[in-house]
Design an enzyme around this catalytic site. Sequence first.
Site, PDB file in Angstrom:
ATOM      1  N   SER A  21       0.797  -1.225   0.000  1.00  0.00           N
ATOM      2  CA  SER A  21       0.000   0.000   0.000  1.00  0.00           C
ATOM      3  C   SER A  21       0.830   1.275   0.000  1.00  0.00           C
ATOM      4  O   SER A  21       0.289   2.350  -0.284  1.00  0.00           O
ATOM      5  CB  SER A  21      -0.929   0.022   1.228  1.00  0.00           C
ATOM      6  OG  SER A  21      -1.872  -1.010   1.165  1.00  0.00           O
ATOM      7  N   GLU A  51      -9.944   7.665   2.516  1.00  0.00           N
ATOM      8  CA  GLU A  51      -9.558   6.261   2.453  1.00  0.00           C
ATOM      9  C   GLU A  51     -10.515   5.384   3.246  1.00  0.00           C
ATOM     10  O   GLU A  51     -10.733   5.607   4.444  1.00  0.00           O
ATOM     11  CB  GLU A  51      -8.144   6.052   2.998  1.00  0.00           C
ATOM     12  CG  GLU A  51      -7.696   4.597   2.885  1.00  0.00           C
ATOM     13  CD  GLU A  51      -6.432   4.288   3.667  1.00  0.00           C
ATOM     14  OE1 GLU A  51      -5.783   3.269   3.343  1.00  0.00           O
ATOM     15  OE2 GLU A  51      -6.099   5.039   4.602  1.00  0.00           O
ATOM     16  N   ASP A  79      -9.082  -3.457   3.554  1.00  0.00           N
ATOM     17  CA  ASP A  79      -7.810  -4.173   3.509  1.00  0.00           C
ATOM     18  C   ASP A  79      -7.568  -4.989   4.770  1.00  0.00           C
ATOM     19  O   ASP A  79      -7.177  -6.159   4.712  1.00  0.00           O
ATOM     20  CB  ASP A  79      -6.704  -3.145   3.322  1.00  0.00           C
ATOM     21  CG  ASP A  79      -5.315  -3.741   3.347  1.00  0.00           C
ATOM     22  OD1 ASP A  79      -4.913  -4.365   2.355  1.00  0.00           O
ATOM     23  OD2 ASP A  79      -4.621  -3.573   4.379  1.00  0.00           O
ATOM     24  N   HIS A 101      -1.833  -9.491  -0.481  1.00  0.00           N
ATOM     25  CA  HIS A 101      -2.504  -8.727  -1.521  1.00  0.00           C
ATOM     26  C   HIS A 101      -2.597  -9.564  -2.800  1.00  0.00           C
ATOM     27  O   HIS A 101      -1.897 -10.560  -2.972  1.00  0.00           O
ATOM     28  CB  HIS A 101      -1.736  -7.439  -1.816  1.00  0.00           C
ATOM     29  CG  HIS A 101      -1.708  -6.492  -0.664  1.00  0.00           C
ATOM     30  ND1 HIS A 101      -0.854  -5.413  -0.597  1.00  0.00           N
ATOM     31  CD2 HIS A 101      -2.429  -6.452   0.492  1.00  0.00           C
ATOM     32  CE1 HIS A 101      -1.054  -4.752   0.526  1.00  0.00           C
ATOM     33  NE2 HIS A 101      -2.007  -5.375   1.197  1.00  0.00           N
ATOM     34  N   ASP A 143      -5.757   0.687  -4.207  1.00  0.00           N
ATOM     35  CA  ASP A 143      -4.303   0.620  -4.312  1.00  0.00           C
ATOM     36  C   ASP A 143      -3.848  -0.742  -4.830  1.00  0.00           C
ATOM     37  O   ASP A 143      -2.857  -0.855  -5.545  1.00  0.00           O
ATOM     38  CB  ASP A 143      -3.642   0.934  -2.976  1.00  0.00           C
ATOM     39  CG  ASP A 143      -4.300   0.234  -1.790  1.00  0.00           C
ATOM     40  OD1 ASP A 143      -5.281  -0.513  -1.987  1.00  0.00           O
ATOM     41  OD2 ASP A 143      -3.835   0.438  -0.654  1.00  0.00           O
ATOM     42  N   HIS A 144      -4.593  -1.786  -4.503  1.00  0.00           N
ATOM     43  CA  HIS A 144      -4.251  -3.153  -4.891  1.00  0.00           C
ATOM     44  C   HIS A 144      -5.461  -4.028  -4.641  1.00  0.00           C
ATOM     45  O   HIS A 144      -6.473  -3.579  -4.093  1.00  0.00           O
ATOM     46  CB  HIS A 144      -3.053  -3.667  -4.080  1.00  0.00           C
ATOM     47  CG  HIS A 144      -3.255  -3.529  -2.601  1.00  0.00           C
ATOM     48  ND1 HIS A 144      -4.092  -4.357  -1.879  1.00  0.00           N
ATOM     49  CD2 HIS A 144      -2.772  -2.622  -1.705  1.00  0.00           C
ATOM     50  CE1 HIS A 144      -4.107  -3.979  -0.613  1.00  0.00           C
ATOM     51  NE2 HIS A 144      -3.315  -2.921  -0.479  1.00  0.00           N
ATOM     52  N   THR A 170      -1.496   4.868   3.106  1.00  0.00           N
ATOM     53  CA  THR A 170      -2.194   5.716   2.139  1.00  0.00           C
ATOM     54  C   THR A 170      -2.171   7.185   2.533  1.00  0.00           C
ATOM     55  O   THR A 170      -1.726   8.023   1.740  1.00  0.00           O
ATOM     56  CB  THR A 170      -3.624   5.220   1.928  1.00  0.00           C
ATOM     57  OG1 THR A 170      -3.591   3.892   1.396  1.00  0.00           O
ATOM     58  CG2 THR A 170      -4.375   6.131   0.969  1.00  0.00           C
ATOM     59  N   HIS A 215      -7.071  -9.099   5.148  1.00  0.00           N
ATOM     60  CA  HIS A 215      -5.850  -9.704   5.686  1.00  0.00           C
ATOM     61  C   HIS A 215      -6.166 -10.763   6.742  1.00  0.00           C
ATOM     62  O   HIS A 215      -5.386 -11.704   6.932  1.00  0.00           O
ATOM     63  CB  HIS A 215      -4.941  -8.634   6.294  1.00  0.00           C
ATOM     64  CG  HIS A 215      -4.103  -7.904   5.289  1.00  0.00           C
ATOM     65  ND1 HIS A 215      -3.291  -8.553   4.384  1.00  0.00           N
ATOM     66  CD2 HIS A 215      -3.944  -6.577   5.054  1.00  0.00           C
ATOM     67  CE1 HIS A 215      -2.662  -7.663   3.637  1.00  0.00           C
ATOM     68  NE2 HIS A 215      -3.048  -6.458   4.008  1.00  0.00           N
TER      69      HIS A 215
END
Length: 535
Positions: free
Chosen positions: A108, A331, A336, A451, A376-377, A171, A340
Site C-alpha cells: 500500500s 480512504e 484491507d 494482496h 491501491d491493490h 495511504t 488480511h
Amino acid sequence: MWRTRSSGALLCLLATLPCVALRPAEDWNANAQKALAEALQLHHNLGVAKNVILFLGDGMGMSTVTAARIYKGQTNGQPGEETLLNFEKFPHVALSKTYNVDRQTADSAGTATAFLCGVKANMATLGVDSSVLRKQCDKLDTGKVPSILRLFIDVGRSTGIVTTSRLSHATPGAAYAHTPERYWEGDVDMEEVDDLCKRKVKDITAQLVEDNPEIKVILGGGRRTFLPNDTVDPDTQAINSKKGRRDSKNLIEIWKQSKPKSSKSSYVWNKKQFDAVDDSETDFLLGLFSTSHMEYELKRDPSKEPSLVDMVKKAIKLLSKDNRGFFLLVEGARIDHAHHDNLAHLALAETVAMDDAVAVAKDMTGDDTLIVVTADHSHVMTVGGYPQRGNDILGLVTPVNDAEAPFDGMPFATLSYTNGPGPGRVNLTGINTTSLDHQQSALVRMPWETHGGEDVGIYATGPMSHLFHGVHEQNYIAHVMAYAACVGPNTQHCQQRGEVHTCSGAASLNTLFMFKGFMLTVVVIVGCVRMTHTV
C-alpha cells in the site's frame, strides 16, 4: 428452500433454487437499449476541476467490488447481482496496473506514492521515487516527490485527509510524508535506524504535524503516535508505553500552536466533540478518534466514533468555504484489514460504507468537482462455485449436479481466499458463514493474507474524468487529477480556467483530421456546449 424477496414478480422454478424475478428477453433488450441511449448522450466535462476528491478503497479489488455489489443488494432485500454501487454509476471507468517498481504484487505504500505523487516506487516507501530503497536514506534528499495534496497547498488551495486507519498509515502517509519505510509511524519505530536516517528523516506523524501545518482537515485514527508515552490517553485512560512518543513531544499541542492566530482551529477525539464543531467557525480541524485504527463500521460505537460518511460530510463542509477549491483524500482503509484476516463479511461492509460516502460527496458537490474512486491493490479473495442467482454471497454453494460438487462431499462457501489465517478445507456443515467474525477458508495458511496482483478499477466523474479510458499505469491517476485541477507543471491548457466546456461523447473534439489516401479532410464537429463558472 424457496426464498422470499421484497420486489419484483417472483417465481421459483424448483424448491431447491433461490427465488428471483424472471425477466423475459424483452426486458434485457430494453435495458440495454436504454443504457446505449444514455451512453450516446454522455458529455465530456472539459472544464477545470475546482475540487478533486480521491476515494481510495484500500484492497478493493475487482472480486471485492463484485461481492460488495451483491452484498449491498441482498442487504436491501434484492437478489444482489443486478445491483450497482454508487461509484459504478460513474460515466468513466478504467483499469490501473498496481505493481511496485520492485514487486510484482504491490504493497500500500508504493501504490499510494504512485496514485498520489505520480511516480511508481519501491515497496514500503512513501513520497519518494525508486532511487530510494527501503530503509535506506542515502538518496532521500534527491528522491523526494511532491504529492497532489502538496501541489494544491503550493497554489493556496485547501486540502484534507479522511481515513479509517491510523493517519500515519501508508495511504494517508504518501500524501504528506517522505520516508524510506512506511512503518516509521512514530519516533519509537525509529529507535533502531542508522544515524544517517535519524538525521535525514522524521517519523511519519511528526512530518504530518510539523511539516504540513497547511492541511485544513485531518480526520482518522492513530492517536498513540501523537502523544508522549507518559501522557494518559483521554479515551483509554491509560498511557501507551509501547507506542507513545519517546521524544516527549505532544504533537496535538504542536498542531494547535502551528495555526495562524487569525484562524480558528479545533481538536476533537470523540463523536460528541466532533458533532459540536461549528463548521462556520472552524478553519482547521484535527480529529483523532482511536489510539490505533478506527473500528469496523459494523462494530463501531456511534456514540464514540463518527462514520466515514460523517467525516466526509464534515470535511467537505469545511473545505468548501475556500472559493479557490480543495483536494480531499478519503480512504476506506479497513477493507484491507478485514481481508488480511480473511474476514469477508467485514470487508464487504467496509466497501459499502465507503460507497455510501461516495454518494454523499457526489450530492454535496457539483459539476466543477472531479471525483475519482480507485484501489491501491487487490486481495486474493475469490467468488467461486456455481451458486444459484440470489444465493447469499456469504453463504454456501448448493451444487445441482456431481460436476459442481467437491470430491470430498463437504459443503463450501462462495467466498474463499487463496491464502491467509482462515481454516483450510473444513466441514462447514452447521457453521454460520455469515457471522461478522467468520473466517473464510484459505488454501495456503499464513499469518496474514496477502494482496492480489491483478489490476484494479478506476471510476471517475467530473472535469476531465474521460481521461480515464483504458488500462493505465497507476501513477497516471495523479497526473490526471493535477491536469484537471490546473496544478503542477502541466498547466498550459489552463489559460481559460474560468470556462467549462462540455461536448457530447460523439463530438468530444473540435476538429477531426481524417486521411483518405493523400487527401486531408477536415471535419468540423459542432454541438459543443460552453458553460462558465467562477474559479
